[in-house]
Enzyme design. Structure first.
Site, mmCIF file in Angstrom:
data_model
loop_
_atom_site.group_PDB
_atom_site.id
_atom_site.type_symbol
_atom_site.label_atom_id
_atom_site.label_comp_id
_atom_site.label_asym_id
_atom_site.label_seq_id
_atom_site.Cartn_x
_atom_site.Cartn_y
_atom_site.Cartn_z
ATOM 1 N N HIS A 253 -12.840 3.122 -0.348
ATOM 2 C CA HIS A 253 -12.898 2.050 0.666
ATOM 3 C C HIS A 253 -13.618 0.807 0.123
ATOM 4 O O HIS A 253 -14.135 0.005 0.898
ATOM 5 C CB HIS A 253 -13.675 2.493 1.934
ATOM 6 C CG HIS A 253 -13.068 3.626 2.693
ATOM 7 N ND1 HIS A 253 -13.831 4.665 3.175
ATOM 8 C CD2 HIS A 253 -11.798 3.876 3.062
ATOM 9 C CE1 HIS A 253 -13.057 5.514 3.818
ATOM 10 N NE2 HIS A 253 -11.813 5.064 3.763
ATOM 11 N N GLU B 207 -8.191 -5.047 4.846
ATOM 12 C CA GLU B 207 -8.002 -4.751 3.431
ATOM 13 C C GLU B 207 -6.820 -5.521 2.846
ATOM 14 O O GLU B 207 -6.854 -5.921 1.690
ATOM 15 C CB GLU B 207 -7.828 -3.233 3.250
ATOM 16 C CG GLU B 207 -9.154 -2.492 3.409
ATOM 17 C CD GLU B 207 -9.023 -1.001 3.637
ATOM 18 O OE1 GLU B 207 -8.671 -0.615 4.778
ATOM 19 O OE2 GLU B 207 -9.265 -0.226 2.706
ATOM 20 N N ASN C 214 0.875 -1.174 0.000
ATOM 21 C CA ASN C 214 0.000 0.000 0.000
ATOM 22 C C ASN C 214 0.911 1.223 0.000
ATOM 23 O O ASN C 214 1.471 1.592 1.022
ATOM 24 C CB ASN C 214 -0.892 -0.030 1.240
ATOM 25 C CG ASN C 214 -1.853 1.140 1.284
ATOM 26 O OD1 ASN C 214 -1.780 2.059 0.480
ATOM 27 N ND2 ASN C 214 -2.748 1.110 2.249
ATOM 28 N N ARG D 273 -11.837 16.026 7.625
ATOM 29 C CA ARG D 273 -12.557 16.436 6.405
ATOM 30 C C ARG D 273 -14.002 16.801 6.737
ATOM 31 O O ARG D 273 -14.637 16.133 7.544
ATOM 32 C CB ARG D 273 -12.562 15.307 5.379
ATOM 33 C CG ARG D 273 -11.190 15.012 4.802
ATOM 34 C CD ARG D 273 -11.249 13.856 3.805
ATOM 35 N NE ARG D 273 -10.079 13.022 3.939
ATOM 36 C CZ ARG D 273 -10.053 11.721 3.703
ATOM 37 N NH1 ARG D 273 -11.127 11.078 3.309
ATOM 38 N NH2 ARG D 273 -8.932 11.045 3.856
ATOM 39 N N ARG E 285 -2.433 -2.066 -3.567
ATOM 40 C CA ARG E 285 -3.632 -1.270 -3.352
ATOM 41 C C ARG E 285 -3.553 -0.059 -4.277
ATOM 42 O O ARG E 285 -2.567 0.677 -4.276
ATOM 43 C CB ARG E 285 -3.704 -0.788 -1.914
ATOM 44 C CG ARG E 285 -4.931 0.042 -1.691
ATOM 45 C CD ARG E 285 -4.804 0.906 -0.483
ATOM 46 N NE ARG E 285 -5.995 1.741 -0.385
ATOM 47 C CZ ARG E 285 -6.038 2.869 0.268
ATOM 48 N NH1 ARG E 285 -4.958 3.315 0.887
ATOM 49 N NH2 ARG E 285 -7.134 3.574 0.309
#
Ligand code: ADP
Length: 398
Positions: free
Chosen positions: A179, A385, A7, A240, A90
């Protein structure tokens, strides 16, 4: 088959070596501060975690350290690189080009590059990781697993914005969602736990981490998700803003004398629960402590966060004409019992009977949180993941 999962960010590279048959993690770690001074952390299964400073001018050196650590006599978990059957990368943004994982070829790399504009911070870094691995492990098959792929099943009514159509045609402005690997992984797992066919369930997944999104999964397919063209839309997140009135941009820009870059920084880095809490923290552990100590802004931040999640659940229950199960996952979803309780306090009308006792103190463990007989079942399912990427990689390479 041993799969190396990578990743790759702009200055960091997380990795895990996974035996994809037994699904055991053989070793994992992270290279940080790539291009700055270089920090290498490595941990073989059952062994000590080691942290050391290593010069890493580029991602190639970082991967060199990873491969060296995995194969050397002292810390290694394989005797040579031949024992690494494939690498799973990823990838953040596959645009409309990738609706599933792919074996990486020159053509695929070009197509990913064409999506760079949609994820200027992430995609170029993902590609650098691919190229560094190609250089050091020539001949080893590489697979790209995209964050956006799972959501490519959304219908146009869910992905189109209320904007001039030409922006979609010219610039591909639409909802993509992120996601996806996690939403897919935990929704599948929920079906297994419920012993129900995946393609006959209405599931809402709440992936609540630093970045957070909710997805409606109807009969095994994503039909709507809260993140949009970029990961800024939807829930209130760590830093965010999530959904806001778009006119706030102009209003604040004028008041504060900010240009568009300055405004984007406010929305990406200074907002969310961090912003609402008056800059206290983006971490829910800090916000929980402060809330319990009576800090009003921290309390409001957590309430705003949970309320927004509950609103999306309501919206997606409407989108699917019902819901069978609601799943909490990622850092906050797996660990924060207060948030889970706050969210579920809004869901009685759907037929959720929430078990406060089971919820209390539950951290990082798969568990059902609804009472027996609850019309809608509620679960905590830890996401993984890396394992999802390893599975996809093995399936494509075999
Ligand atoms: P990401 O992968 O998006 O960086 P994670 O899924 O790792 O995020 O989630 C990180 C967040 O999870 C932290 O910022 C924190 O808010 C929350 N978190 C982690 N552990 C706990 C805990 N024990 N209690 C409450 N919140 C937690």
């Amino acid at each position: 088959m041993n799969v190396l999962v990578i990743n790759c960010g702009s200055s960091s590279l997380k990795f895990q070596l996974i035996d994809a048959e037994s699904e055991k993690v053989m070793a994992k770690g992270i290279c940080e501060r790539i291009g700055i001074d270089g920090q290498f952390t490595y941990q073989p299964a059952g062994g000590e975690k080691e942290k050391s400073a290593k010069p890493m001018p580029t991602h190639t050196e970082a991967i060199q350290y990873v491969l060296e650590a995995l194969t050397n006599d002292k810390t290694g978990v394989v005797s040579s690189l031949d024992e690494i059957g494939a690498v799973g990368h990823r990838m953040v943004h596959g645009g409309e080009k990738f609706a599933s994982s792919v074996v990486i070829t020159e053509e695929v790399k070009k197509a990913v590059e064409e999506c760079n504009e949609l994820a200027p911070l992430h995609n170029p870094a993902n590609l650098i990781g691919v190229e560094a691995c190609e250089k050091l492990m020539p001949g080893t098959p590489m697979v790209g697993v995209f964050d956006t792929a799972f959501h490519q099943t959304m219908p146009a009514r869910a992905y189109m914005y209320g904007l001039p159509y030409e922006y979609y045609e010219k610039y591909k402005v639409r909802r993509y969602g992120f996601h996806g690997t996690s939403h897919s992984f935990v929704s599948k797992r929920a079906a297994e736990v419920m012993e129900k066919p995946y393609d006959q369930l209405k599931t809402i997944v709440c992936h609540l981490g630093n970045g957070a999104s909710v997805t409606a999964v109807l009969n095994g397919k994503s039909v709507d998700t809260s993140m949009g063209l970029t990961p800024l839309e939807g829930l209130v997140m760590g830093t965010r803003s999530g959904d806001i009135d778009p006119a706030i941009m102009e209003f604040i820009a004028h008041k504060e004398g900010l240009d568009i870059d300055g405004m984007m920084k406010v929305l990406n880095k200074d907002s969310g629960v961090y912003g609402i809490s008056g800059g206290l923290s983006s971490d829910f552990r800090d916000l929980t402590d402060a809330s319990l100590a009576g800090d009003k802004k921290a309390q409001t931040a957590m309430e705003v966060f949970s309320y927004r999640v509950a609103k999306y659940i309501g919206a997606y229950a409407a989108a699917m004409n019902g819901v069978d199960d609601i799943v909490f996952t990622a850092g906050i979803g797996e660990n924060d019992d207060i948030v889970r309780s706050q969210v579920c306090s809004y869901l009685g009308y759907l037929g959720v009977e929430f078990d406060e006792e089971k919820n209390k103190g539950l951290r990082g463990k798969e568990e059902e949180l609804s009472k027996p007989g609850s019309k809608v079942r509620v679960f905590v399912i830890p996401t993984n993941e890396e394992l999802a990427i390893a599975r996809e990689t093995m399936a494509l390479v075999k």
